[in-house]
Structures are given as C-alpha cells and as structure tokens.
Scaffold this motif. Structure first.
Motif, mmCIF file in Angstrom:
data_model
loop_
_atom_site.group_PDB
_atom_site.id
_atom_site.type_symbol
_atom_site.label_atom_id
_atom_site.label_comp_id
_atom_site.label_asym_id
_atom_site.label_seq_id
_atom_site.Cartn_x
_atom_site.Cartn_y
_atom_site.Cartn_z
ATOM 1 N N GLY A 145 0.798 -1.256 0.332
ATOM 2 C CA GLY A 145 -0.200 -0.300 0.050
ATOM 3 C C GLY A 145 0.629 1.219 0.302
ATOM 4 N N VAL A 146 2.068 1.342 -0.329
ATOM 5 C CA VAL A 146 3.112 2.431 -0.491
ATOM 6 C C VAL A 146 3.441 3.267 -1.784
ATOM 7 C CG1 VAL A 146 5.118 3.008 -0.009
ATOM 8 C CG2 VAL A 146 4.585 1.525 1.069
ATOM 9 N N ARG A 147 2.910 4.226 -1.536
ATOM 10 C CA ARG A 147 2.722 5.216 -3.097
ATOM 11 C C ARG A 147 4.179 5.945 -2.944
ATOM 12 N NH1 ARG A 147 -2.887 8.339 -2.453
ATOM 13 N NH2 ARG A 147 -4.441 6.623 -1.918
ATOM 14 N N PHE A 148 4.937 5.373 -4.026
ATOM 15 C CA PHE A 148 6.429 5.326 -3.878
ATOM 16 C C PHE A 148 6.758 5.857 -5.117
ATOM 17 C CE2 PHE A 148 5.337 1.171 -6.140
ATOM 18 C CZ PHE A 148 6.626 1.447 -7.415
ATOM 19 N N ALA A 149 6.165 5.784 -6.122
ATOM 20 C CA ALA A 149 6.720 6.634 -7.230
ATOM 21 C C ALA A 149 5.518 7.225 -8.148
ATOM 22 C CB ALA A 149 7.124 6.360 -8.358
ATOM 23 N N PRO A 159 -3.144 -2.374 -12.827
ATOM 24 C CA PRO A 159 -5.160 -1.658 -13.014
ATOM 25 C C PRO A 159 -5.059 -0.378 -11.771
ATOM 26 C CG PRO A 159 -5.130 -3.333 -11.929
ATOM 27 C CD PRO A 159 -3.037 -3.602 -11.955
ATOM 28 N N LEU A 160 -6.156 0.632 -12.264
ATOM 29 C CA LEU A 160 -5.876 1.687 -11.428
ATOM 30 C C LEU A 160 -6.735 0.930 -10.910
ATOM 31 C CD1 LEU A 160 -6.876 4.103 -14.753
ATOM 32 C CD2 LEU A 160 -5.109 4.096 -13.293
ATOM 33 N N LEU A 161 -6.272 2.746 -9.650
ATOM 34 C CA LEU A 161 -7.420 2.683 -8.484
ATOM 35 C C LEU A 161 -8.454 3.687 -8.222
ATOM 36 C CD1 LEU A 161 -8.384 1.355 -5.405
ATOM 37 C CD2 LEU A 161 -5.687 2.980 -4.759
ATOM 38 N N GLU A 162 -9.703 3.291 -8.389
ATOM 39 C CA GLU A 162 -10.712 4.595 -8.330
ATOM 40 C C GLU A 162 -10.975 4.414 -7.250
ATOM 41 O OE1 GLU A 162 -14.968 5.394 -10.466
ATOM 42 O OE2 GLU A 162 -13.212 4.479 -10.955
ATOM 43 N N SER A 170 -23.619 5.886 4.308
ATOM 44 C CA SER A 170 -22.943 3.993 4.539
ATOM 45 C C SER A 170 -21.776 4.553 4.827
ATOM 46 C CB SER A 170 -23.667 2.784 4.645
ATOM 47 O OG SER A 170 -22.939 2.907 3.213
ATOM 48 N N THR A 171 -21.255 4.817 3.026
ATOM 49 C CA THR A 171 -19.757 4.779 3.066
ATOM 50 C C THR A 171 -18.850 5.570 3.510
ATOM 51 O OG1 THR A 171 -20.424 4.570 0.592
ATOM 52 C CG2 THR A 171 -18.164 5.170 0.984
ATOM 53 N N ALA A 172 -19.793 6.720 3.749
ATOM 54 C CA ALA A 172 -18.877 8.187 4.930
ATOM 55 C C ALA A 172 -18.424 7.432 6.295
ATOM 56 C CB ALA A 172 -19.292 8.915 5.430
ATOM 57 N N ALA A 173 -19.365 6.482 6.952
ATOM 58 C CA ALA A 173 -19.504 5.452 8.337
ATOM 59 C C ALA A 173 -17.817 4.376 7.838
ATOM 60 C CB ALA A 173 -20.437 5.273 8.619
ATOM 61 N N SER A 174 -17.842 3.767 6.732
ATOM 62 C CA SER A 174 -16.540 3.005 6.036
ATOM 63 C C SER A 174 -15.459 4.336 5.994
ATOM 64 C CB SER A 174 -16.630 2.352 5.147
ATOM 65 O OG SER A 174 -15.804 1.286 4.846
ATOM 66 N N LEU A 175 -15.386 4.402 5.812
ATOM 67 C CA LEU A 175 -14.219 5.832 5.770
ATOM 68 C C LEU A 175 -13.470 6.485 7.425
ATOM 69 C CD1 LEU A 175 -12.373 7.793 3.944
ATOM 70 C CD2 LEU A 175 -14.170 9.304 3.635
ATOM 71 N N ARG A 176 -14.723 6.449 8.023
ATOM 72 C CA ARG A 176 -14.459 7.062 9.340
ATOM 73 C C ARG A 176 -13.453 6.409 10.097
ATOM 74 N NH1 ARG A 176 -19.579 9.675 8.512
ATOM 75 N NH2 ARG A 176 -20.618 8.256 10.453
ATOM 76 N N ARG A 177 -14.543 5.707 9.644
ATOM 77 C CA ARG A 177 -13.641 3.683 11.031
ATOM 78 C C ARG A 177 -12.980 3.426 10.688
ATOM 79 N NH1 ARG A 177 -16.537 -1.746 11.289
ATOM 80 N NH2 ARG A 177 -15.725 -2.756 12.319
ATOM 81 N N PHE A 178 -12.042 3.140 9.037
ATOM 82 C CA PHE A 178 -10.997 2.546 9.035
ATOM 83 C C PHE A 178 -10.011 3.433 8.235
ATOM 84 C CE2 PHE A 178 -14.075 -0.414 7.848
ATOM 85 C CZ PHE A 178 -13.659 -1.509 8.804
ATOM 86 N N GLY A 179 -10.783 4.602 8.007
ATOM 87 C CA GLY A 179 -9.488 5.560 7.261
ATOM 88 C C GLY A 179 -9.151 5.431 5.617
ATOM 89 N N VAL A 184 -7.261 1.478 0.471
ATOM 90 C CA VAL A 184 -5.876 1.392 0.250
ATOM 91 C C VAL A 184 -5.376 0.279 -0.174
ATOM 92 C CG1 VAL A 184 -3.900 2.213 -0.681
ATOM 93 C CG2 VAL A 184 -5.247 4.119 -0.978
ATOM 94 N N ARG A 185 -5.677 -0.311 1.391
ATOM 95 C CA ARG A 185 -4.709 -1.498 1.839
ATOM 96 C C ARG A 185 -5.334 -2.532 1.287
ATOM 97 N NH1 ARG A 185 -2.389 1.485 6.437
ATOM 98 N NH2 ARG A 185 -3.416 0.325 7.360
ATOM 99 N N GLU A 186 -6.592 -2.467 1.711
ATOM 100 C CA GLU A 186 -7.791 -3.316 1.464
ATOM 101 C C GLU A 186 -7.841 -3.835 -0.299
ATOM 102 O OE1 GLU A 186 -9.963 -5.215 2.957
ATOM 103 O OE2 GLU A 186 -7.949 -5.346 4.761
ATOM 104 N N ALA A 187 -7.659 -2.254 -0.974
ATOM 105 C CA ALA A 187 -7.749 -2.883 -2.475
ATOM 106 C C ALA A 187 -6.198 -3.210 -3.289
ATOM 107 C CB ALA A 187 -7.909 -1.109 -3.294
#
Length: 264
Positions: A145-149, A159-162, A170-179, A184-187
């Motif tokens: 999950g390191v953004r390196f370059a 692939p692209l990460l969107e 509910s999406t906002a709740a997921s964002l607040r909970r996990f950050g 990104v690491r899950e993706a």
C-alpha cells in the motif's frame, strides 16, 4: 687412617646418590621478548597502514545490481559512496539509509564491501500492483500500500485504483472507521488475489467502502468482490464461475460460497 678416610669418602658418595636432578627451563631472555614485541608492533602497523593508508584498499569501484526501472547511475548518485576513502571505514548503514530515503522506489538494498576496493549495491525495487491517477500522471502503489513513485505513463498490466468514497451515508461511516489508507490496503489485498487470467483483463479496482470493492474488466464486465476478506476463496469461486458462465457480464463473489452471475 687411610682406610678410615676411604670408608668415609664411600659413605659420602653413597649419601649423594639418588634420582637425577630436573633442570628448570631458563626464563626467556629479555632480548627475545623485545624482538617478539617489536615484530608484533610492526605487524600491527603494517595492517593499519594497509587498511587505512594504502591505495590498494580504498574504494575505487561501485557496482549496482537488481535495478529494473532505475538506472545504475541513479542508484550511485543517491548512495553517494565516498570513493577514495578506505574501504574498511565506509559506513554501509549510512549508504543504505540514503538510498531508502532518497529513492522510495527501492524496497530493500544490501550494501556489501567487495574487497579489495569495491562497494556492491544489491537493489530490490518495489513492484506496482495498483495505480492512482493524478492529472496526467500516475502514482504507483506497491503490495504494502506504499505510494512510492509518480510516472507519466501507466505501466502495462497494472490496474487503476479508483477511490469512489463519499462523505455521506454508509460509505462515510466506513471511511471514518477505517480511513483512506486502510481502504487502499484492502484494495491492494484484493489486487494481489485476483486470478492471473482475470488480472490481465482488470482495468480498474474500485473502492466504495470496506465491504464494497469491485473490479472493472475489459469488455465492460464487472466483478463484485466485497471486502478483502476470504479473497483466496473468492478467487477460486470467480475462476469456476467464469468457466461455467463464459458469456456472463457481471459476476458476484462477495459471498464465495454462493457466487452469482448475470447478463450475457
């Protein structure tokens, strides 16, 4: 008188008889000690001179191996190896630190003294598994999950990460909970488990929430993956589903024990 004297002499001779005397080794002479000490001192001085004063054991060559995107000259410049310095005094940990801090593309590096006059830099570069588009450029993300370059041209097969994240519902709740970093690491976790045959056709990994990750494939096909949990089972289910329904357009393996497909 003569007989008495002879008898007494015999008694003295008999009394002096017994085991032979053991000779004690003589202590080393002072001269020998001085010579040995001088020889040891000379040997130490010669060794010190060879290591620190001789041109034979100074750094003259810096070799680089393991690069794929970086050039050897870029690695040498970032390493800043003190050429001309005694090889024994080179701080290999400092060289490693400079490389990792100045060149994020480098994942690991071994800095090795190569006697008599070289430093070897064995480099392992990070490999992108996802790309984040930023304007006309692309940020490479590795399997940690390191953004390196940042690159101007997208590497083939990555692939692209969107991040389709919302600050509502509910999406906002997921964002607040996990950050965002955790999402990104899950993706990344999902991208690393996509079957090879599917990975070649994967254009986008889309993240709406922790439990809502999907894939966009070539030809308009989609895969609902869910979270990154049980990804190995989901990969197996997707492979079997695609073989069973080759004409389907939409696949759902978010519950790997009950995969589904739709469209044709």
């Amino acid at each position: 008188m003569a007989g008495t004297t002879t008898a007494a002499r015999g008694e003295r001779q008999q009394g002096s008889s017994g085991p032979p005397r053991v000779r004690r080794p003589k202590a080393p002479r002072l001269r020998t000690i001085v010579v040995l000490a001088a020889a040891s001192l000379v040997a130490v001085l010669v060794a010190v001179w060879l290591l620190y004063g001789s041109d034979w054991l100074r750094v003259h060559d810096v070799s680089v191996s393991g690069t794929r995107v970086l050039t050897p000259d870029q690695v040498r410049e970032a390493a800043d190896v003190p050429v001309g310095e005694p090889l024994v005094s080179v701080d290999t940990e400092a060289i490693e630190g400079r490389l990792l801090s100045k060149t994020p593309r480098i994942d690991t590096v071994d800095v090795i003294r190569s006697w008599p006059d070289g430093i070897e830099l064995k480099v392992a570069e990070r490999t992108p598994v996802l790309l984040v588009q930023k304007g006309r450029n692309f940020i490479e993300v590795d399997d940690d999950g390191v953004r390196f370059a940042m690159v101007s041209r997208a590497p083939k097969g990555v692939p692209l990460l969107e991040l389709a994240l919302s600050h509502r519902g509910s999406t906002a709740a997921s964002l607040r909970r996990f950050g965002e970093d955790r999402l990104v690491r899950e993706a990344v976790r999902v991208a690393g488990r996509i079957p090879a045959a599917v990975a070649r056709d994967t254009r986008v990994v889309k993240v709406r929430s922790y439990d809502d990750i999907s894939l966009e494939l070539r030809g308009g096909r989609t895969v609902a993956w869910g979270s990154g949990e049980k990804s190995e089972a989901k990969a197996r289910a997707l492979t079997a589903l695609m073989k069973a329904e080759p004409g389907a357009r939409h696949f759902d393996v978010s519950v790997p024990t009950a995969p589904a497909s739709a469209g044709s």
